[in-house]
Structures are given as structure tokens and as C-alpha cells.
Design an enzyme around this catalytic site. Structure first.
Site, PDB file in Angstrom:
ATOM      1  N   ASP A 185       0.895  -1.321  -0.207  1.00 33.51           N
ATOM      2  CA  ASP A 185      -0.134  -0.117  -0.126  1.00 33.51           C
ATOM      3  C   ASP A 185       0.611   1.427  -0.122  1.00 33.51           C
ATOM      4  O   ASP A 185       2.188   1.182  -0.082  1.00 33.51           O
ATOM      5  CB  ASP A 185      -0.902   0.051   1.020  1.00 33.51           C
ATOM      6  N   GLU A 222      -0.672   1.877  -5.081  1.00 28.67           N
ATOM      7  CA  GLU A 222      -0.361   3.356  -4.962  1.00 28.67           C
ATOM      8  C   GLU A 222      -1.402   3.956  -5.375  1.00 28.67           C
ATOM      9  O   GLU A 222      -1.375   5.391  -5.556  1.00 28.67           O
ATOM     10  CB  GLU A 222       1.063   3.716  -5.079  1.00 28.67           C
ATOM     11  N   TRP A 223      -2.520   3.549  -5.766  1.00 32.71           N
ATOM     12  CA  TRP A 223      -3.811   4.177  -6.240  1.00 32.71           C
ATOM     13  C   TRP A 223      -4.109   4.673  -7.421  1.00 32.71           C
ATOM     14  O   TRP A 223      -4.833   5.609  -7.679  1.00 32.71           O
ATOM     15  CB  TRP A 223      -4.345   5.040  -5.017  1.00 32.71           C
ATOM     16  N   GLY A 224      -2.885   4.411  -8.250  1.00 35.16           N
ATOM     17  CA  GLY A 224      -2.926   5.088  -9.660  1.00 35.16           C
ATOM     18  C   GLY A 224      -2.345   6.615  -9.465  1.00 35.16           C
ATOM     19  O   GLY A 224      -2.597   7.435 -10.508  1.00 35.16           O
ATOM     20  N   ASP A 244      -9.692   3.316  -3.522  1.00 36.80           N
ATOM     21  CA  ASP A 244     -10.585   2.234  -3.087  1.00 36.80           C
ATOM     22  C   ASP A 244     -11.754   2.145  -3.784  1.00 36.80           C
ATOM     23  O   ASP A 244     -12.630   3.067  -3.605  1.00 36.80           O
ATOM     24  CB  ASP A 244     -10.673   2.059  -1.546  1.00 36.80           C
TER      25      ASP A 244
END
Length: 686
Positions: A185, A222-224, A244
Site C-alpha cells: 500500500d 499506490e492508487w494510480g 479504493d
């Protein structure tokens, strides 16, 4: 996991292209996402050789389970649960269907490392340690995954240790335990360059693998934020493209829209990851969950189950266990589906398959049934006299002379596999069942419904018949034909019905069902059905009335449900707080979270909508939103982006003559982070 609200136990965000939520405007795709025939030939994205292509890891998208979406950090996430999921994989046939990984998410460790700097499993959750659980999972012929963050701590506010500065030690510890998959994460990253942090762990995993002989699939989460699809193909085997997901239609849809244009970057050993599956968690309908599973499969996304399988119902297992849909996801060619069209919320997404066939998703994002169509030629199939059309949810073969079409229910997806087949004429002809109904009616009123069964196969359909049924107490009549001895190619059986709602029926959504069946020349029987939604409505009262005192037709919300007369609060219904803008408390209004859309029936009786809008004070300095008012299909007001630093804005929108009014909140174009929008004092003048 990113900050969505300042008070959540674990700060998370709904990722997504929220500005494109439920509207009817088509999505404008970048050139890379357009079909090849519609754009100039260009080179593939430049990237190093994918790590997994060299290592033999994740040559198809990973499949398995992750506990977070169903348990978060609650006490029921423990050793017994993990072992129970492994048992269910075997007993319910999920292992045989391809599900492999049983993955642990956050909260498995103690908040402090030991004196030697080693991670310590929580002795209450995992009294025998992680290695014992891994050994049990391996004994079932499955693999196990674990979670940590590329920061000093993980995303949970309890402060579990992250791996930043401990990469070599942690990677070796994971390998010694028998871990097969790492989700890494992005919280508490101390501002260190993302590429550096994720490459450091890549190297640590490689070193641990060399000493233990245990390769570990590496999931970059890393959520883009830093466009990992552009640089991570030689770092990990998959990378998150969004924030998320949450268990809502709006969240799932916005995430899919953000992931779809990234098709050129996916392939064996390097996958776009739009986050875990929510199928079965209860926030969407079965139709929406089938769309969720269909879209993830046609996008060649990792399929990580996010529901507690110990509590899942039969419909959930039916969706998750559909092997023909799974085969689309797991096709060895490794192509992600590309968008051929999306006009008016009617999506055609085509995925090239290793055997030369095409998987095609006809996806309807709108609130009404829609006819969606393409052709075999448009899908890139060779010219042929006829084609095999395999419906992957109905598990039926039919033939078509080239048309690929369906009337798709609201929020539904028809998933076909289309191939040139010399035996095409041996399959029954494909026929499309459609319906045109007035979307609104009043109690005791009669409304027309028109249905049609159209043969678009290459052979005739015989003994065709159609029927329309409704809830108890609804009266349905017709003087039109409901049967046809033969339907030649291109012909249809059209029927007009008169539908009368009971006089005492309560306002709300109701569903009629049109069913049809017919036979092929060989006598094979084909049946199909289509839901026909109808809203029983009551005209709004004359004068001024608060929106929160009126029933809405529908409410889609990005995080938790929309709330009446409170802020949106958090994820649970009724957990909002007094609506507060600029320090002023408002007793009436709507509290929502972008992306959001609340629709009201106004029946042409209202002239204006007024409100005071802004980001609720509960979000402090966070949050950016934009408010829109739509009268039927016309946008009549847009505020532009508002932040918590902006004063609340008084709005007034003309809605004269509109049948419906839609109140839309988008994320302001900067992704969804703490976007709590308030429609304070929202009111209609009728």
C-alpha cells in the site's frame, strides 16, 4: 488506501472518474483507448520487459480472496476465518474454477516490531503465527497473500508497522513464512518517491526469493497516483489504477470508467488492477453485481473476492463461480477489453481472445432498459456466412448473421462470446426481446407497454410466443398477437399491452416481466426474459416543498447512502450529522458523497429548484465537489468546483415542465477524497 474522511478507522478513498457517474453523455476516450480502426496506428506504450513475463508469475490475472471489503479491521478477521475461506475454496469448487490466493489485508500484525525489528503477528488473531496459517492454506493446494505499506505505517489509524526502511527484513520474513503474494500500500510514505519505494521492495522480494526459492507476486497499491501503468511493468505484476472501491453502484461504475482507457498497458504478467470485488456484500443488486463481475472479467482485472464466503448466498456463488465468464478474464492472450462505443451510457466493450473469438460486453449504465448493438465486423471478426453467439450468463449458443445486440436491463450487462463457426446454422437463431414502457404511472391508471421479439439470427425462429406479467393485483391485457408460427430472419413479433396499476398500490418501483420463447428448425427451445421497470408516482404537492420531505425515484451515492436532513456521515445508513456549511446548521436538506445522483419525479408540475450547496464542515479543509441540476436530459445549472475554502453557494435552477429532476454531485475533477456535498435547504417550487 487514501483519506476519504478524517474520522474513519482506516482512511480510505473511493477512486474513480466520478464526474462521469450516471449521466447519459458518452465517455470521451483518449486515443489509446479507441478501437484500432478509429485511430492512427501508434506504437505500444514504451516499457521495460514485464517482471512476471520473465519470472513466469501472474501470466493471467490473479484470482483469490481478500478479507478487507467484508471484515475491515474487525475481530472476525482471524486465523479461523482464513482457514475457513481456504476450506470453502475447495468445498464450493472455487479452487477448481481458478481461485488460488487467500490474502490477508491490514491489521494482521501488532503495532510494534520486536526488539530485532521483526514484524509480530497479532497473537489474538493468529495465535499460531502466520507460517502455520500459510502451511494450512498450502495444504489445500492454494496460495496465501499478505499486506503491508510502502510507508512507516500502514493505512489503519492503529499504526501497524509499514515496510519503509525495513524492505529487506520484511520481504525475507514474508518468504520464510511461505507468503506467495504481497499487496503493498501507499500510506504514511513520508513523501519518498513512489518509484523508488516500490522498486526497493521489488528488489527485496527478488533477494528473498533467491534465498528461499519462493517467488512472490507483487501487487503495487499506490492508487494510480503516479500512473504506475507507465513505469511499473518491470516492477510488479499488477498495479492499482484507482482509489479504493466501495460496495455501491456509483463507486464501481466510476472505477470501471477510470480503468477502461488503460487497456494498452495490460498483458501477461502486468495487469491493471481496479481493486477488489464487492460481489455479495449487499450494497448492489444481483444485476449490478453481474455487471461488476462482467466488467472486471472483460477488463482482464484481478478477481479477488471481497465477501465473507462463509455467509455468501447461492446467487453470490453463482456469479463468482461462472466459469465461462472467468475464462474471459483468464484468457491466455492477456488482452484487456477495449471500448468500441459508450454513447448515451450504452457501452460496447470488446476483448480479443486467444482462439480468435471476441468476448463482448453490452453494458447499460443508465436507469432504463437500453438496446445496445454492434456487429461481428466491428468486433474485428472475419467475414463469414454466420457466427456462433454464446451468452455467457445464460450459457446458451445461438447463431447470428453478423448482428450482436440485446435490450439490456438498467445497470445490466449482456456478455457474449462471438466466433466465426462453420456449424453456425446448427445453433438456434438469436432473437432480441425488447420493451418500451412509460416509466411512470399513477395508482389506478392504465399505461401502454410495447414489446417486440426480433429475430436477428441467420435462420428462422418457429413457434414464437411472448407474455407480459406483473406483480399481484396488476391487470395486463392485449388484443395484439402474442404468437407467431414462424419468424424469418429480420422479422419480429410486436405486441401492445395495456397495464393498469391497482388503485391502492403504494408509490415506488415495481417490475413487470416480459418473457418469450421459440424453437429452432431442429426443435431446440430457447427462452429469454426482460425486466420492465415502472415507477408508481404521486405528483408533488403545489407550493414550496423541501426535497427531503418528498420521495425520490433513485439515489446513487459514492460512499454509503444519501441522507435526508443530515450530512452523509460515513458508510452506514443514518450516521450523518447536522448539515453544516460555513458554521451555519441547516435543519433540512440532503447529504451526499460524490459521485452522487438523486432523482425526483416532478411530473411537469414544478418551476424551480433552490438550495444552498457546498462541502460539509465535517470535512475540515478536505473535499472538492461540483453540483449540477438536470431537468430531464438537460443540464440547467452547474456550480463549477467548490472546496471547503469556498463559501456556500445559493443556487436557483429553472425546471419548468420537467418530468424528472436529477441532483448530481461530482468530485470536481480531482478524484474522490472526502467529497461530502450538502444540498442544504433543498426545495422545489411547484
Amino acid at each position: 488506501m487514501r483519506h476519504r474522511s478524517l474520522r474513519t478507522a482506516r482512511h480510505r478513498v473511493i477512486g474513480g472518474l466520478a464526474a462521469a457517474l450516471l449521466g447519459t453523455a458518452g465517455l470521451t476516450l483518449p486515443a489509446a483507448a479507441q478501437p484500432a480502426a478509429a485511430r492512427p496506428t501508434t506504437a505500444e506504450p514504451a516499457a521495460a520487459a514485464p517482471a512476471a513475463a520473465k519470472d513466469g508469475l501472474a501470466l493471467t490475472p490473479p484470482m483469490g480472496f481478500n478479507n478487507w471489503n467484508s471484515t475491515h479491521c474487525r475481530a472476525d478477521f482471524n486465523e479461523a476465518m482464513v482457514k475457513g475461506i481456504a476450506d470453502i475454496f475447495v468445498s464450493k469448487g472455487l479452487k477448481d474454477a481458478g481461485y488460488t490466493y487467500v490474502n490477508l489485508d491490514d491489521c494482521w500484525a501488532l503495532p510494534q516490531r520486536d526488539a530485532n525489528g521483526k514484524l509480530v503477528p497479532d497473537p489474538v488473531r493468529f495465535p499460531k503465527g502466520i507460517k502455520a496459517v500459510a502451511d494450512y492454506v498450502h495444504s489445500k493446494g492454494l496460495k496465501i497473500g499478505i499486506y503491508t505499506s510502502a510507508g512507516t505505517k500502514t493505512c489503519n489509524t492503529a499504526g501497524f508497522p509499514g515496510a519503509l526502511g525495513h524492505e529487506r527484513s520484511d520481504a525475507q520474513q514474508f518468504a520464510d513464512w511461505g507468503i506467495d503474494y504481497l499487496k503493498y500500500d501507499n500510506c504514511n510514505n513520508q513523501g519518498v518517491d513512489a518509484k523508488q519505494r516500490y522498486r526497493t521492495m521489488r528488489d527485496a522480494l527478488k533477494a528473498a526469493s533467491e534465498t528461499t526459492g519462493r517467488p512472490i507476486v507483487y501487487s503495487i497499491c499506490e492508487w494510480g497516483q503516479n500512473k504506475p501503468w507507465e513505469w511499473a511493468a518491470d516492477v510488479g505484476q499488477l498495479w492499482r489504477t484507482t482509489g479504493d472501491i466501495s460496495d455501491s453502484w456509483g463507486s464501481m461504475l466510476s472505477i470501471a470508467k477510470k480503468n477502461l482507457p488503460l487497456a494498452p498497458y495490460a498483458g501477461p504478467g502486468h495487469w491493471n488492477d481496479p481493486d477488489m470485488l464487492e460481489v455479495g456484500n449487499g450494497g448492489m443488486t444481483d444485476t449490478e453485481y453481474r455487471s461488476h463481475f462482467s466488467l472486471w472479467s472483460v477488463m482482464a482485472a484481478p478477481l479477488l473476492i471481497g465477501t465473507d464466503l462463509r455467509k455468501a448466498d447461492a446467487k453470490t456463488y453463482q456469479i463468482l463461480g461462472n466459469r465461462e465468464v472467468i475464462a474471459v478474464d483468464q484468457d491466455p492472450l492477456g488482452k484487456q477489453g477495449t471500448v468500441l462505443s459508450s454513447e448515451g451510457g450504452r457501452w460496447v466493450i470488446s476483448k480479443e481472445m486467444a482462439d480468435g473469438s471476441r468476448a463482448v460486453a453490452l453494458f447499460n449504465e443508465t436507469e432504463r432498459p437500453q438496446r445496445i448493438a454492434t456487429t461481428a465486423a466491428r468486433l474485428g471478426l472475419p467475414q463469414a456466412d454466420g457466427y456462433r453467439l454464446r451468452d455467457l450468463w445464460r450459457n446458451q449458443d445461438q447463431n447470428t448473421s453478423g448482428s450482436v445486440a440485446a435490450t439490456v436491463p438498467a445497470h445490466g450487462t449482456v456478455l457474449y462470446r462471438v466466433s466465426a463457426d462453420r456449424r453456425w446454422a446448427s445453433y438456434p437463431p438469436a432473437a432480441e426481446l425488447g420493451a418500451d414502457a412509460a416509466p411512470f404511472t399513477e395508482a389506478g391508471a392504465t399505461a401502454p407497454v410495447e414489446t417486440a421479439l426480433r429475430n436477428f439470427g441467420g435462420t428462422a425462429a418457429h413457434q414464437a410466443r411472448v407474455e407480459l406479467t406483473g406483480p399481484d393485483g396488476w391487470r395486463i391485457r392485449t388484443s395484439w398477437p402474442t404468437r407467431a408460427a414462424t419468424l424469418p430472419t429480420g422479422s419480429r413479433l410486436a405486441t401492445r399491452w395495456q397495464v393498469t396499476a391497482p388503485k391502492d398500490v403504494k408509490p415506488g418501483a415495481y417490475e413487470l416481466t416480459v418473457r418469450a420463447d421459440y424453437r429452432s428448425a431442429r426443435g431446440d427451445k430457447v427462452g429469454t426474459e426482460l425486466p420492465v421497470p415502472v415507477h408508481v408516482v404521486v405528483a408533488p404537492p403545489s407550493g414550496a416543498g423541501y426535497a427531503s420531505d418528498l420521495p425520490w425515484l433513485s439515489a446513487a451515492n459514492g460512499w454509503g447512502p444519501a441522507e435526508k436532513d443530515t450530512s452523509v456521515g460515513e458508510n452506514a445508513a443514518g450516521d450523518g450529522h447536522p448539515i453544516t456549511l460555513d458554521g451555519t446548521v441547516h435543519a433540512k436538506g440532503l447529504g451526499v458523497h460524490a459521485p452522487s445522483e438523486v432523482t425526483y419525479y416532478t411530473g411537469g408540475h414544478c418551476t424551480a429548484f433552490t438550495a444552498k450547496v457546498g462541502v460539509d464542515d465535517e470535512e475540515g479543509t478536505a473535499g472538492t465537489v461540483a453540483f449540477e441540476v438536470w431537468a430531464d436530459d438537460t443540464k440547467v445549472l452547474s456550480t463549477g468546483t467548490l472546496t471547503n475554502a469556498d463559501p456556500a453557494k445559493a443556487i436557483s435552477a429553472a425546471v419548468d415542465g420537467a418530468t424528472t429532476v436529477r441532483l448530481v454531485v461530482t468530485d470536481g475533477g480531482d478524484d474522490v477524497i472526502s467529497d461530502h456535498g450538502d444540498w442544504a435547504d433543498a426545495a422545489f417550487s411547484c
